[in-house]
Structures are given as C-alpha cells and as structure tokens.
Design a protein around this motif. Structure first.
Motif, mmCIF file in Angstrom:
data_model
loop_
_atom_site.group_PDB
_atom_site.id
_atom_site.type_symbol
_atom_site.label_atom_id
_atom_site.label_comp_id
_atom_site.label_asym_id
_atom_site.label_seq_id
_atom_site.Cartn_x
_atom_site.Cartn_y
_atom_site.Cartn_z
ATOM 1 N N SER A 1 0.870 -1.293 0.083
ATOM 2 C CA SER A 1 -0.076 0.191 -0.012
ATOM 3 C C SER A 1 0.908 1.362 -0.237
ATOM 4 C CB SER A 1 -0.999 0.057 1.154
ATOM 5 O OG SER A 1 -0.329 0.377 2.382
ATOM 6 N N LYS A 2 0.223 2.544 -0.029
ATOM 7 C CA LYS A 2 1.016 3.569 -0.336
ATOM 8 C C LYS A 2 2.231 3.894 0.838
ATOM 9 C CE LYS A 2 -0.482 7.830 -2.086
ATOM 10 N NZ LYS A 2 -1.855 8.026 -1.752
ATOM 11 N N GLU B 1 -1.951 4.868 -7.329
ATOM 12 C CA GLU B 1 -0.395 4.112 -7.514
ATOM 13 C C GLU B 1 -0.268 3.091 -8.275
ATOM 14 O OE1 GLU B 1 1.774 3.463 -3.931
ATOM 15 O OE2 GLU B 1 2.527 5.463 -4.089
ATOM 16 N N ARG B 2 -1.528 2.216 -8.554
ATOM 17 C CA ARG B 2 -1.340 1.200 -9.409
ATOM 18 C C ARG B 2 -1.531 1.693 -10.813
ATOM 19 N NH1 ARG B 2 0.588 -3.373 -10.450
ATOM 20 N NH2 ARG B 2 -0.676 -4.906 -11.830
ATOM 21 N N ILE B 3 -2.170 2.721 -11.019
ATOM 22 C CA ILE B 3 -2.333 3.432 -12.322
ATOM 23 C C ILE B 3 -1.056 3.870 -12.776
ATOM 24 C CG2 ILE B 3 -3.086 5.513 -13.764
ATOM 25 C CD1 ILE B 3 -5.888 4.983 -12.004
ATOM 26 N N VAL B 4 -0.082 4.617 -11.958
ATOM 27 C CA VAL B 4 1.160 5.255 -12.312
ATOM 28 C C VAL B 4 2.162 3.959 -12.483
ATOM 29 C CG1 VAL B 4 1.000 7.513 -11.742
ATOM 30 C CG2 VAL B 4 1.736 5.852 -10.162
ATOM 31 N N GLU C 1 5.518 5.023 -14.427
ATOM 32 C CA GLU C 1 5.892 6.136 -13.865
ATOM 33 C C GLU C 1 6.011 6.420 -12.431
ATOM 34 O OE1 GLU C 1 3.075 8.894 -14.901
ATOM 35 O OE2 GLU C 1 3.392 9.082 -16.971
ATOM 36 N N PRO C 2 6.530 7.252 -11.586
ATOM 37 C CA PRO C 2 6.462 7.389 -10.358
ATOM 38 C C PRO C 2 5.197 8.383 -9.957
ATOM 39 C CG PRO C 2 8.103 8.854 -11.043
ATOM 40 C CD PRO C 2 7.583 7.946 -12.254
ATOM 41 N N PRO C 3 4.915 8.177 -8.494
ATOM 42 C CA PRO C 3 3.588 9.118 -8.435
ATOM 43 C C PRO C 3 4.088 10.737 -8.780
ATOM 44 C CG PRO C 3 4.083 7.590 -6.661
ATOM 45 C CD PRO C 3 5.116 7.502 -7.601
ATOM 46 N N SER C 4 3.052 11.390 -9.103
ATOM 47 C CA SER C 4 3.337 12.746 -9.683
ATOM 48 C C SER C 4 2.893 13.585 -8.262
ATOM 49 C CB SER C 4 2.747 13.199 -10.590
ATOM 50 O OG SER C 4 1.481 13.525 -10.435
ATOM 51 N N ILE D 1 1.865 13.086 -3.717
ATOM 52 C CA ILE D 1 2.102 12.045 -2.652
ATOM 53 C C ILE D 1 0.790 11.883 -1.935
ATOM 54 C CG2 ILE D 1 4.354 12.994 -1.667
ATOM 55 C CD1 ILE D 1 2.999 14.613 0.483
ATOM 56 N N VAL D 2 -0.244 12.561 -2.115
ATOM 57 C CA VAL D 2 -1.633 11.804 -1.579
ATOM 58 C C VAL D 2 -2.541 11.578 -3.225
ATOM 59 C CG1 VAL D 2 -3.826 12.469 -0.696
ATOM 60 C CG2 VAL D 2 -1.590 13.426 0.196
ATOM 61 N N LEU D 3 -2.407 12.285 -4.195
ATOM 62 C CA LEU D 3 -3.041 11.945 -5.401
ATOM 63 C C LEU D 3 -1.893 11.452 -6.617
ATOM 64 C CD1 LEU D 3 -4.598 15.717 -5.154
ATOM 65 C CD2 LEU D 3 -5.971 13.363 -4.290
ATOM 66 N N PRO D 4 -1.567 10.184 -6.469
ATOM 67 C CA PRO D 4 -0.432 9.763 -7.263
ATOM 68 C C PRO D 4 -0.668 9.971 -8.831
ATOM 69 C CG PRO D 4 -1.096 8.223 -5.699
ATOM 70 C CD PRO D 4 -2.247 8.918 -5.854
ATOM 71 N N CYS D 5 -1.941 10.049 -9.317
ATOM 72 C CA CYS D 5 -2.183 10.169 -10.798
ATOM 73 C C CYS D 5 -3.017 11.328 -10.983
ATOM 74 C CB CYS D 5 -2.700 8.591 -11.337
ATOM 75 S SG CYS D 5 -4.389 8.498 -10.975
#
Lengths: 484, 193
Positions: A135-136, A163-166, A171-174, A176-180
């Motif tokens: 998890s995150k 996080e799964r989407i990125v 890609e890494p998350p863009s 910290i709370v809303l990774p994509c």
C-alpha cells in the motif's frame, strides 16, 4: 507526464518492455525543474486542467478547515508536538522499539535506502516469497524499493488505485496523496484496456475503479506478504497508524502471513492522545475530508502472523542537525503545500524529479543531494502560500529561501544565474557603471531589441517586457528639478 | 557499530534542546447536539445512518439484510440467526461475504468515525473484506471530537483497532468519487437509543 519525449500512446506501447527503464529515468531526475516544467507547459489545456483540479482541492481544504473554530490552535499544537518529539527523538525511538518488541513486532533499523531495501528483501527471502502487495508508502518511493525488488526477481503490486495506475504506466507518483492527478480518465481507460482487458473506449471512473477492484482482490487473496507505510508511530504504545480511504492497507495486512511496515523515523509521535491532534489535521488538510475512511491502529500481529517494522534514517539525522531545515521533519505528508503552490500546479509533480514533489519536496531533497536537487529551491515564487496551509506550520518558503543561499554558498547554483548575478553586483556597486549600463540598456532595448530578446537569453523565455522609458529617473530629475 | 546504534547516536547529537509538550485542553470542539452532528457528518461521507430504539434494532436489521445472504455477526449482545466469526479458517475464506455486523465502541461527532477493535470482530479482515459493513453503536457513546475519543479509549487497546468512517472510497480517477474501492461498497451505521 510530459516528461518523456513521446506521446502517451507511444509510451503505453512501450511500457511493458521499458517500464523499469522509464521509471529509472524519471526517478533519477534527468533534467532541471525548469526544463521539465517547460515540457509540461507545452500542452496548455492540460496545464489549466491540472491547475484547476488542484486548486479545487485546495478550496475543499479551506471550506472544511474554516468550520473548525480552533484550527490555528490545532496547527500550533501539531507543530509543537512534532517539535517536542524531534527534541527527544533519541529516547522516543528507544521507547518505540521496546514497545514494539513487547507487542511481538520485530524492529529493524536502516541507516540508508540501500539497507532498507536489503532488509525488506531478506524478509521476503526468509519466507521464499517473490510476489507481494504494497500500500502507499512515500518512503519506499524515496528508497526506490520497487526497482530494487524487481531487479531481484520480486513482483510488487501497488494497491492504492492511483499508485497502481502510475505503476502500470511505468511512472512514479506525481503527487504524494493523489499519485495520478496528472492522468485523464480516457488515458486510464486505455491503460486498463491494455493491462486489464477492459473494453476499449470505456473511461467511466466507476467502471474502471470496479475493474481495478476485481483485479486487485485476487492479489490481496493470494499474496503472502503485504507491505504498508506508516502515517504515525506512537512511542508510548508501539502502535503504527495507517490512514487510507480505499482500505488497501488493511486488505493487504490482514490477509497476508507477514506484514512489513516501513517508516521514516520522523513519523514518531510521543503519545497516543497526540493522534487526536494529527488525525484531525491530516485529512482536512489533504483532501478536505473530515477524516480518512480508515485510520487503522496496528499494534500486535494477529495470531500466527509475523509483523516487522523498518525504521529508516536515510539523511533524516543530518536534516535534524541543520537548524534552519529541521522543521521539515515535522511534515505529515498531507500534500496541502502542493495543492496550493502556483508553481506545482502549473509544472506538475514530475518536474521536481524527486519522490516527493512540490514545496516540501524542494526542502527535503537538497538534504539528500544538494548538487542533484540544486534547482528545486529555485522552483518557487516564495509567495508563502505553502507555509500558510501547512498543518504543522513548517516555514516552507523561508526554508526554500535559506536553501538558495546554501546552494550558492556551496557552488551548486546554475552557471548562467551565477554569471548574471556577478555582473549585476559589479554594475550595482558603482553609480557610474550603473548609469552607463542603464543608458546602454535603454538604447539597446529601444533600437535593437532583437539583441536581447532572443532564444539565447533565458530571461525572455516566459516574459513580456514593459515598454522602455525614454530616460532614467535621475535624468528626469536633473531636467525638471535640477538646480531649483 | 550496528545501524541501530549509529542512528541513535547521530540523532542524539543532532536533536535540538528539549521542547515542552503543548497544552491540548484549549483545542476541543463541541456541538449543541453531538448525536445529530455525528449522523449528519457520517451521512455526507457515503454511509447510511439509522437512529432507532434498541428494541427495534433486531427486526429492522433482519428486514434490511433480507433472505439468503452470506452474513457474519460479531455482536454477542443480540442473538441473531447468523454465523459467528470462525477463527479456525483462513481469512481469505470470507472473500464472498455479503455483510459483516460489527459493534462500535464509540462514535465521533466531528468526523463521523466509529472506533472498532478486534476484541469484538476477532477476524481482522472482517470489516474490510465484506460488500456491506454494518456498524452498531449506542447513541450515548458518541463523543464530540477526537481528543475525547482517545481519552475514552485510553492506551490499553488490543492488537488492532480502527476508526472507520463510511464505505471504502477513492477519487483517484479525475477526482470522481467512487464508493467501494477495495473494502465495502456500502456501510450502514445503526445508532441505538
């Protein structure tokens, strides 16, 4: 997401083969913030959309915090509790370790990212596990754990939807709370079509979320080891609190035989009652919700389960010793400073080429590597909005300003800027030189603007210059008031 | 030197002079009617909330759940015709669970959260793995804010506890709110008087 010089369509085709490579390129930060931001800025509509989405979240934060009459007192309390804990960190770490051991949790210490990754791999090897759910955890991003585990033959599935989407996109998350936050639903639909076999062209968030739910449910049910991050660790009780809206940390940890929690050592707070303060601050600041759906307090492993915690330093003890910058260790990773930042909103998280983007990332990163992240403290207008929304009152914009001075002092400032600054100091230190330069400047701007307004002068890249005055104030004064 | 000692020494050398803890007594937030506030907040974050007299709960619950559902009940106070948690089976067994019925120890008015512990639900996966989570609390246990909640909970909790506020949710796709990310897609809270 504008980071790589190819279209998203091309990149999607590429991801299966080159996800890892891609990830490395993004993680290892090739390029300066200004260059990466320029690429992001090429698609103006997308920039506007990104900007507006984040500003909407900032407004949600405002709305909910304005309903809390003692909000400022709450921020102050959060800040002071963190300050207290940092000033006794040595003792609280020892207390936390003792409590964990009493609770039957194994405690590991990692001086740096490498050691953290090795510890995690050793636990996996001990159990002969090569597939895990996670998890995150921004700490594992900071340590590049996924890359490390993949190189060692371990499949890591990030279970937070964003996080799964990125992760699928390489890609890494863009954020910290809303990774994509930088991805559009049509693009996510295309990604899921490719990786999960959803119908082509379906971009309905409800449908896509449900597809991911089914896909990840199977992973939760079959993986023997689950990793989670830690939002707060309590010295008094040895418990770790993990906050999610999706329930993915719980689905992982409660179904797996082994739970590994990883935390930076600044996650510690002294007492359980302090959670009351931080759980009130965290989600209101992050997304404008009153609290996350789940605030899970992990204390003891369940019967037959094994639980580990890895406490990581990785530069934090150095930051603790830097008086000007130690406040950055109070951060509870809510992301409010990103949502409000006029630069972040318009340059995107990847332009910061660091696991943690935005204003807070820009004061954390130079501590890890001043040379590599020398550009980040300059990626700010110093407007102070970040400091105003920070739930633990970190003086973010002051620290950005202080980092600039450190960076120049240490010789890491960009060359063009250094030369320009030296030329300016030379000119401004002599009235004669200043007057000559002023005259020359006005002449050039008026008669041959192409000499300065060209692609070789970065000052003109994003600026429109005002009309050139006929004369300087001194010249005007001499003419009108001179001798009177 | 071990990493542990290296880290602890480095921290000791770097940490600032001791700072006192703040006084938290000035912060608490109160409402005119904590129960009403609790219901209002929890309803706005995706849960269904039912306030009813204790003696009507059982029949109401049976009506809501209906026939032929896969249900686990962890409330010992009510004799319900549902299975109890079985700790002898793997938690994965509960994958197709329709309902988990779980007692809450207290509710928090300011954010709609309900505190639950594994003393009651025994199998930690139960509140998360089901399609529909039912939490049952007594109206008199509702406190105004999180500070009061931790005062009441104390520090001697069992191995696992959680504040739960609504069904599982995500807004990761273009900030569109979707209920039912990985955990329950529905949550109903019964507030008993």
């Amino acid at each position: 997401m504008k980071l790589i010089s190819c279209t998203r369509g091309e990149r999607l085709k590429r991801t299966t083969m080159a996800a890892e490579h891609n990830n490395n390129a993004l993680h290892n930060g090739t390029g300066l913030h200004s260059d990466l931001a320029r690429k992001f800025n090429k698609d103006e509509d997308r920039v506007d959309w990104h900007d507006e989405t984040l500003w909407w979240i900032r407004q949600k934060r405002d709305k909910i915090t304005h309903g809390i009459p003692n909000w400022e007192a709450l921020r102050e309390a959060g800040s002071q509790i963190k300050h207290h804990t940092l000033s006794n960190l040595n003792e609280y770490l020892v207390q936390f370790e003792e409590q964990c051991q009493k609770n039957g949790v194994t405690v590991h210490w990692a001086a740096d990212a490498q050691e953290h990754n090795e510890i995690v791999l050793s636990i996996l090897k001990k159990h002969s596990v090569d597939k895990i759910v996670k998890s995150k955890s921004m700490l594992t991003e900071e340590c590049h754990l996924n890359d490390y585990l993949q190189h060692n033959g371990v499949e890591v599935v990030d279970t937070d939807l964003g996080e799964r989407i990125v992760q699928l996109a390489g890609e890494p998350p863009s954020h910290i709370v809303l990774p994509c936050i930088h991805w559009k639903k049509e693009e996510i639909g295309e990604l899921f079509h490719q990786f999960m076999g959803t119908p082509k062209g379906n971009a309905d968030p409800q449908f896509l979320t449900h597809a991911a739910r089914l896909n990840l449910r199977e992973k939760f049910l079959t993986r023997k080891i689950a990793m989670t991050g830690v939002n707060f660790a309590v010295a008094e009780t040895g418990e770790m609190v993990v906050c999610t809206n999706e329930g993915n940390a719980d689905m992982g940890a409660h179904l797996a035989d082994v739970h590994i929690a990883c935390m930076g050592m600044e996650k510690l707070i002294a007492k359980r009652e302090h959670l009351g303060v931080f759980l009130r601050l965290l989600t209101r600041s992050a997304t404008g919700q009153p609290i996350t759906t789940y605030s899970s307090h992990f204390k003891k492993p369940r019967e037959g389960q094994e639980m580990h915690v890895v406490i990581v330093d990785n530069g934090r003890s150095v930051q603790l010793g830097r008086e000007s910058f130690r406040n950055s260790l109070k951060c509870i990773r809510c992301g409010a400073c990103m949502n409000t930042c006029p630069v972040y909103r318009r340059s995107g998280g990847h332009s910061y080429h660091n696991a943690i983007a935005g204003p807070i990332g820009s004061i954390l990163a130079p501590n890890l590597d001043m040379k590599k992240y020398a550009d980040l403290p300059f990626a700010s207008t110093l407007c102070g909005s970040c400091s105003n929304v920070c739930p633990v009152k970190i003086d973010i914009h002051d620290q950005l300003y202080k980092w600039r001075q450190e960076i120049v002092k240490n010789g890491y400032s960009p060359k063009t800027k250094t030369i320009a600054m030296k030329a300016m100091a030379f000119t401004l230190s002599s009235p004669t030189r200043y007057q000559i330069a002023g005259k020359a400047g006005r002449f050039v701007l008026k008669n041959m603007p192409f000499a300065v307004n060209n692609k070789f002068n970065p000052w003109y890249n994003e600026r429109e210059m005002p009309a050139v005055p006929k004369e300087s104030f001194t010249e005007w004064y001499k003419k009108n008031k001179g001798g009177k | 030197m071990s990493s542990r000692d290296k880290i602890l020494n480095a921290v000791k050398a770097a940490q600032p002079d001791k700072q006192p803890l703040p006084d938290l007594s000035a912060i608490p937030l109160k409402f005119d009617d904590a129960v009403a506030k609790f219901i209002e907040v929890l309803s706005t974050i995706g849960a269904t909330v039912k306030r009813l007299p204790k003696d009507r709960f059982q029949s109401e619950l049976m009506d809501d759940i209906g026939e032929g559902k896969n249900v686990v009940n962890t409330i010992s106070e009510f004799v319900l015709d549902f299975a109890s948690p079985d700790k002898t089976v793997a938690p994965q067994t509960y994958d197709n669970l329709d309902y988990s019925i779980i007692p809450g120890q207290l509710g928090v008015a300011e954010n709609g959260a309900i505190w639950v512990t594994d003393t009651e639900f025994q199998i930690r996966a139960l509140p998360f793995i089901c399609e529909h989570l039912i939490l049952v609390i007594s109206a008199e246990t509702i406190v105004h804010n999180m500070h009061e909640a931790y005062d009441k909970i104390g520090i001697d909790n069992p191995g696992f506890g959680a504040f739960i506020a609504g069904p599982s949710k995500t807004a990761d796709i273009e900030q569109s709110l979707v209920l039912g990310a990985h955990g329950p897609r529905f949550m109903t809270a019964y507030v008993l008087e």
